[in-house]
Design a protein around this motif. Structure first.
Motif, PDB file in Angstrom:
ATOM      1  N   CYS A   3      35.866  24.192 -60.526  1.00  0.00           N
ATOM      2  CA  CYS A   3      34.860  23.212 -60.870  1.00  0.00           C
ATOM      3  C   CYS A   3      35.251  22.485 -61.663  1.00  0.00           C
ATOM      4  N   LEU A   4      33.882  22.293 -62.741  1.00  0.00           N
ATOM      5  CA  LEU A   4      35.258  21.087 -63.687  1.00  0.00           C
ATOM      6  C   LEU A   4      36.554  21.487 -64.201  1.00  0.00           C
ATOM      7  N   GLY A   5      36.479  21.829 -65.146  1.00  0.00           N
ATOM      8  CA  GLY A   5      37.694  22.063 -66.050  1.00  0.00           C
ATOM      9  C   GLY A   5      38.675  23.699 -66.020  1.00  0.00           C
ATOM     10  N   ASN A   6      38.306  23.803 -64.318  1.00  0.00           N
ATOM     11  CA  ASN A   6      39.497  25.007 -64.459  1.00  0.00           C
ATOM     12  C   ASN A   6      39.562  26.179 -65.171  1.00  0.00           C
ATOM     13  N   ILE A   7      38.595  26.198 -66.327  1.00  0.00           N
ATOM     14  CA  ILE A   7      38.446  27.377 -67.103  1.00  0.00           C
ATOM     15  C   ILE A   7      37.928  28.276 -67.669  1.00  0.00           C
ATOM     16  N   CYS A   8      36.137  27.548 -66.798  1.00  0.00           N
ATOM     17  CA  CYS A   8      34.566  28.859 -67.202  1.00  0.00           C
ATOM     18  C   CYS A   8      34.532  29.474 -65.773  1.00  0.00           C
ATOM     19  N   ARG A   9      33.670  29.042 -65.057  1.00  0.00           N
ATOM     20  CA  ARG A   9      33.779  29.547 -63.747  1.00  0.00           C
ATOM     21  C   ARG A   9      34.081  29.789 -62.682  1.00  0.00           C
ATOM     22  N   TYR A  36      41.570  18.048 -67.995  1.00  0.00           N
ATOM     23  CA  TYR A  36      41.019  18.513 -69.354  1.00  0.00           C
ATOM     24  C   TYR A  36      42.038  19.323 -70.049  1.00  0.00           C
ATOM     25  N   HIS A  37      42.063  20.664 -69.463  1.00  0.00           N
ATOM     26  CA  HIS A  37      42.701  21.389 -69.211  1.00  0.00           C
ATOM     27  C   HIS A  37      43.773  22.511 -68.328  1.00  0.00           C
ATOM     28  N   ASP A 117      27.467  25.276 -65.215  1.00  0.00           N
ATOM     29  CA  ASP A 117      27.559  24.897 -66.578  1.00  0.00           C
ATOM     30  C   ASP A 117      28.386  26.074 -67.911  1.00  0.00           C
ATOM     31  N   PRO A 118      28.686  26.827 -67.828  1.00  0.00           N
ATOM     32  CA  PRO A 118      28.457  27.507 -69.290  1.00  0.00           C
ATOM     33  C   PRO A 118      28.720  27.884 -69.965  1.00  0.00           C
ATOM     34  N   TYR A 119      29.793  25.919 -70.242  1.00  0.00           N
ATOM     35  CA  TYR A 119      31.328  25.652 -71.562  1.00  0.00           C
ATOM     36  C   TYR A 119      30.188  25.324 -73.260  1.00  0.00           C
ATOM     37  N   TYR A 120      28.945  25.050 -73.048  1.00  0.00           N
ATOM     38  CA  TYR A 120      27.969  24.857 -73.386  1.00  0.00           C
ATOM     39  C   TYR A 120      27.596  25.444 -74.332  1.00  0.00           C
TER      40      TYR A 120
HETATM   41  P1  4NP Z   1      34.302  24.872 -66.047  1.00  0.00           P
HETATM   42  O1  4NP Z   1      33.533  24.534 -67.054  1.00  0.00           O
HETATM   43  O2  4NP Z   1      34.434  23.323 -65.060  1.00  0.00           O
HETATM   44  O3  4NP Z   1      33.486  26.041 -65.544  1.00  0.00           O
HETATM   45  O4  4NP Z   1      35.886  24.670 -66.317  1.00  0.00           O
HETATM   46  C1  4NP Z   1      34.307  23.321 -68.050  1.00  0.00           C
HETATM   47  C2  4NP Z   1      34.823  23.225 -69.275  1.00  0.00           C
HETATM   48  C3  4NP Z   1      34.989  22.590 -69.635  1.00  0.00           C
HETATM   49  C4  4NP Z   1      35.049  21.503 -69.926  1.00  0.00           C
HETATM   50  C5  4NP Z   1      32.862  21.663 -69.376  1.00  0.00           C
HETATM   51  C6  4NP Z   1      33.149  22.419 -68.756  1.00  0.00           C
HETATM   52  N1  4NP Z   1      35.200  20.537 -70.671  1.00  0.00           N
HETATM   53  O5  4NP Z   1      33.960  19.818 -70.820  1.00  0.00           O
HETATM   54  O6  4NP Z   1      36.212  20.092 -71.395  1.00  0.00           O
END
Ligand code: 4NP
Length: 146
Positions: A3-9, A36-37, A117-120
């Motif tokens: 995914c994008l951040g490797n912390i949610c999905r 980022y993470h 993306d569930p982050y926000y």
């Molecule tokens: P992920 O979610 O790609 O599912 O891990 C996100 C986590 C962090 C950010 C965006 C999406 N971010 O912008 O920091």
């Protein structure tokens, strides 16, 4: 699982798929297209939704997707179109490209649907992505085990 951040999905997808496959014959991992993470644990909301379904992902650490992942993995599942485009840009040849697929294509073939993306968003977004990923991982595990 990418995914994008490797912390949610993707860490949630990693935990779900690991729970459905024997760990002595399958290696499942996740990564983010962004840095980022790197080194961070999954988002608290992903840890909580996994725990609700008896899956522990609290020990995972974020890392960035890298070109060598094309050599280390046979299948690379991305969560959305942006992830897809970023991973495909790193592909060195058609063999690399052929490994990459949208994870939801394991449920809805060739539709290229995103795992949002569930982050926000709120907690309900995490229940939603859990259900989507659980269905996809169930199909992946059936394909590999049977
Ligand atoms: P992920 O979610 O790609 O599912 O891990 C996100 C986590 C962090 C950010 C965006 C999406 N971010 O912008 O920091």
């Amino acid at each position: 699982m990418v995914c994008l951040g490797n912390i949610c999905r993707s860490p949630l997808a990693e935990g779900i798929l690991k729970s459905k496959l024997p760990n002595d014959s399958f290696f499942v991992d996740s990564a983010g297209t962004a840095n980022y993470h790197v080194g961070n644990p999954p988002d608290k909301r992903s840890i909580a939704i996994a725990k609700k379904y008896q899956i522990d992902i609290a020990h995972l650490k974020g890392r960035q997707f890298e070109v060598s992942d094309f050599d280390r993995f046979d299948f690379i599942y991305v969560m959305d179109e942006s992830n897809y485009n970023k991973v495909i840009k790193l592909a060195r040849n058609t063999n690399d490209t052929a490994k990459v697929n949208f994870i939801m294509n394991e449920v809805y073939k060739d539709k290229n649907y995103d795992v949002p993306d569930p982050y926000y968003g709120g907690d309900d977004g995490f229940e939603n992505i859990y259900n989507m990923l659980n269905e996809a991982c169930e199909n992946i595990s059936k394909k590999f085990i049977q």
